[in-house]
Design a protein around this motif. Structure first.
Motif, PDB file in Angstrom:
ATOM      1  N   THR A  48       1.203  -0.867  -0.342  1.00 26.92           N
ATOM      2  CA  THR A  48      -0.156  -0.135   0.045  1.00 26.92           C
ATOM      3  C   THR A  48       1.009   1.925   0.048  1.00 26.92           C
ATOM      4  O   THR A  48       1.663   1.234   0.820  1.00 26.92           O
ATOM      5  N   HIS A  50       0.704   5.373   0.607  1.00 22.76           N
ATOM      6  CA  HIS A  50      -1.068   6.189   0.411  1.00 22.76           C
ATOM      7  C   HIS A  50      -0.036   7.398   0.337  1.00 22.76           C
ATOM      8  O   HIS A  50       0.812   7.445  -0.493  1.00 22.76           O
ATOM      9  N   ALA A  51      -0.880   9.139   0.029  1.00 19.67           N
ATOM     10  CA  ALA A  51      -0.754   9.837  -0.579  1.00 19.67           C
ATOM     11  C   ALA A  51       0.825  10.822  -0.203  1.00 19.67           C
ATOM     12  O   ALA A  51       0.976  11.149  -1.316  1.00 19.67           O
ATOM     13  N   LEU A  54       2.863   8.656  -2.367  1.00 26.70           N
ATOM     14  CA  LEU A  54       2.816   8.889  -3.970  1.00 26.70           C
ATOM     15  C   LEU A  54       3.502  10.438  -3.971  1.00 26.70           C
ATOM     16  O   LEU A  54       3.960  10.927  -5.011  1.00 26.70           O
ATOM     17  N   LEU A  89     -11.109   7.460   1.267  1.00 25.58           N
ATOM     18  CA  LEU A  89      -9.647   7.554   1.427  1.00 25.58           C
ATOM     19  C   LEU A  89      -9.635   8.779  -0.106  1.00 25.58           C
ATOM     20  O   LEU A  89      -7.783   8.865  -0.612  1.00 25.58           O
ATOM     21  N   TYR A  99      -4.989   5.967  -3.207  1.00 25.43           N
ATOM     22  CA  TYR A  99      -3.754   5.513  -2.537  1.00 25.43           C
ATOM     23  C   TYR A  99      -3.909   4.017  -4.173  1.00 25.43           C
ATOM     24  O   TYR A  99      -4.852   3.680  -5.232  1.00 25.43           O
ATOM     25  N   ASN A 312       4.894   3.381   4.276  1.00 21.82           N
ATOM     26  CA  ASN A 312       4.947   4.954   4.712  1.00 21.82           C
ATOM     27  C   ASN A 312       4.895   5.368   5.505  1.00 21.82           C
ATOM     28  O   ASN A 312       5.725   6.732   5.676  1.00 21.82           O
ATOM     29  N   SER A 388      -4.199   7.203   6.092  1.00 26.83           N
ATOM     30  CA  SER A 388      -3.502   8.018   5.048  1.00 26.83           C
ATOM     31  C   SER A 388      -2.152   8.829   5.345  1.00 26.83           C
ATOM     32  O   SER A 388      -1.116   9.398   4.455  1.00 26.83           O
TER      33      SER A 388
END
Length: 521
Positions: A48, A50-51, A54, A89, A99, A312, A388
């Protein structure tokens, strides 16, 4: 042969170590990464992104490729036999929405290629044995750098060797040897139930844009879609099952326990590629840093997989640590490792709390009637943004809703964009420059005063020099930005990791750097 010399030695070429090496190299430091293994682990592992991660990849120029290789998702959903509950999300305060699921080996390959291209040096098949040096002489103040560099002992294909470095960072995972050398241990607890995992081709294709958590009477599992079209089914399918660490499980055994949850074909695989069992740990290192040695990623903390926190969280470690090291080396001072430890310990505790979904799950199991279900849906909507990692330092889940209740103050994270009803409004662009701070001002009239803080004046606050000045839209057309901005603030001094270093009044700006330092202590 004389020891090899470098500014920073990173132990471990996982996601955290690779990201740290890349950011430090982009800041102009010499970086060496040593990795015990000679080939990359091809298991999917963490998936995963998350923002904030990214955004980090966007600043590196890697987001387009990550999107091409990953699977974009919108929510984390809980499915019970009474109904479904969705944790969105999307629509959060970021320039990216939702995500991605992307297998860890693919993520590592992208980072390592970028790191090599930037000039990071690698030594695979090399084991960290220990380190010495880096001590301060009696006449050094606490803020000054130690007299001697660290000497790190390594062993590889060419035999034992020495490396001299300014900083040593252990990114060598849960079994960290750097952590052991510091005399630090992982403190916390482990989940009593065994987590079962099976990956393969699903009987029914995963068509919803979600990671689904399926809650039965005896246990629960997560159904996570992968970019290949395969899925991962994992979790404590039977909360009473506690296997030995080395116990072997078969695909048939896992299928039987998953079937007992009662969701039929939705959780069945027609072809199995991998099966495993493991114990979930929720632990934080008793000490994350000492002198010029620090831990990051899984070497510093472990947490449950719910909400996809671990990888993350490691990127957050990178951004917090990198600017401190760069600042210390450029100014020949000691990095603020105490600040790093304090902040990342708090972040790790927040991630562990966010991953604890068992209270919510129990309420879902016992929900009765429309009112209960609506209350649960509201609770999950409040909880989901915590996964997040966009909103650090926000109060407990029963506090006012995120993202609307988020307020900028010292220590909080400045968003890349704020979601207004008309769409996202850019606030502070994503970046990986660990050498400069940013000054966000409330009105153009403050820009002239703010320019007086450019250069070295922010060194009084232990921050890198201001490299960017920008105004924030606080008019009636941007009500959420106005609500987020601190009352009475003329400007925010923002560190390279997007954390607010100081909330500044107009008097502080007018009074110059020394008053600024006094007004924010």
């Amino acid at each position: 042969m004389p020891p090899q010399e470098t500014d920073v030695l990173v132990v471990g070429a996982g996601p955290t170590g690779l990201a740290l090496a890349l950011v430090l190299r982009q800041a102009g430091l010499r970086v060496l990464v040593v990795e015990r293994s000679t080939s990359r682990d091809r298991r999917t592992r963490a998936i995963t992104l998350h923002a904030p991660t990214l955004e980090f990849l966007d600043a590196l120029g890697l987001l387009t490729e990550v999107r091409e290789k990953g699977l974009a998702l919108e929510r984390i959903s809980f499915h019970t036999h009474q109904g479904s509950y969705h944790g969105p999300l999307t629509g959060l305060d970021s320039t990216v929405d939702g995500y991605l699921n992307l297998p860890q080996p693919v993520y590592e390959e992208l980072l390592e290629e970028a790191a090599r291209d930037s000039g990071v040096l690698f030594r695979h098949g090399t084991t960290y044995l220990g380190h010495s040096g880096g001590d301060r002489s009696p006449d050094h103040s606490p803020d000054e750098s130690p007299d001697e560099p660290l000497t790190v002992r390594l062993d590889g294909a060419g035999g034992p060797s020495l490396v001299r470095c300014r900083y040593l960072i252990g990114c060598d995972g849960a079994g960290s040897q750097v952590r052991a050398r510091l005399g630090s241990s992982l403190e916390g607890r482990h989940a009593p139930a065994s987590y079962l995992l099976v990956e393969g081709t699903p009987l029914l294709p995963a068509t919803e844009p979600e990671t689904g958590i399926y809650v039965g009477r005896a246990g629960m599992v997560t159904l996570a879609p992968l970019p290949s079209g395969q899925v991962r089914v994992a979790g404590p399918a039977d909360m009473m099952l506690a296997l030995d660490k080395d116990a072997q499980v078969t695909a048939d055994q896992v299928a039987t326990l998953v079937d007992a949850l009662g969701f039929g074909d939705r959780l069945r695989l027609k072809q199995v590629a991998r099966v495993a069992q493991y114990t979930v740990q929720e632990r934080i290192a008793s000490r994350m840093a000492e002198g010029r040695v620090a831990l990051a990623g899984d070497a510093a903390h472990l947490n449950a997989p719910a909400g996809g926190q671990g990888l993350n969280l490691g990127i957050g470690d990178v951004l917090d640590l990198a600017w401190r090291i760069v600042y210390a080396i450029r100014h020949d001072t000691a990095a603020d490792m105490a600040g790093y430890e304090s902040e990342r310990r708090e972040a790790a505790a927040e991630a562990i709390a966010a991953a604890d979904v068992l209270p919510l799950v129990q309420r879902m199991r016992t929900a009765g009637g429309t009112a209960d279900e609506e209350t649960l849906r509201q609770a999950l909507t409040r909880h989901a943004p915590r996964w997040s990692q966009l909103y650090p330092h926000h109060p407990a889940p029963d506090a006012p809703d995120l993202p609307g209740a988020y307020r900028l103050e010292k220590g909080t994270r400045v968003p890349t964009a704020v979601r207004e009803t008309t769409g996202p409004v850019d606030l502070l662009p994503a970046g990986t420059d660990a050498t400069l701070s940013t000054l966000l001002v409330a009105h153009p009239s403050f820009l002239a005063r703010a320019r007086d803080l450019a250069g070295g004046h922010t060194e009084l606050l232990g921050c890198p020099p201001v490299g960017m000045l920008d105004t924030v839209p606080l008019d009636e057309h941007h009500p959420r930005v106005r609500a987020m901005w601190p009352q009475g603030a003329a400007a925010l001094l923002v560190r390279p990791d997007r954390r607010v270093a100081a909330v500044l009044t107009a008097d502080a700006l007018a009074g110059g750097a020394r008053r600024l330092a006094l007004s924010t202590t």
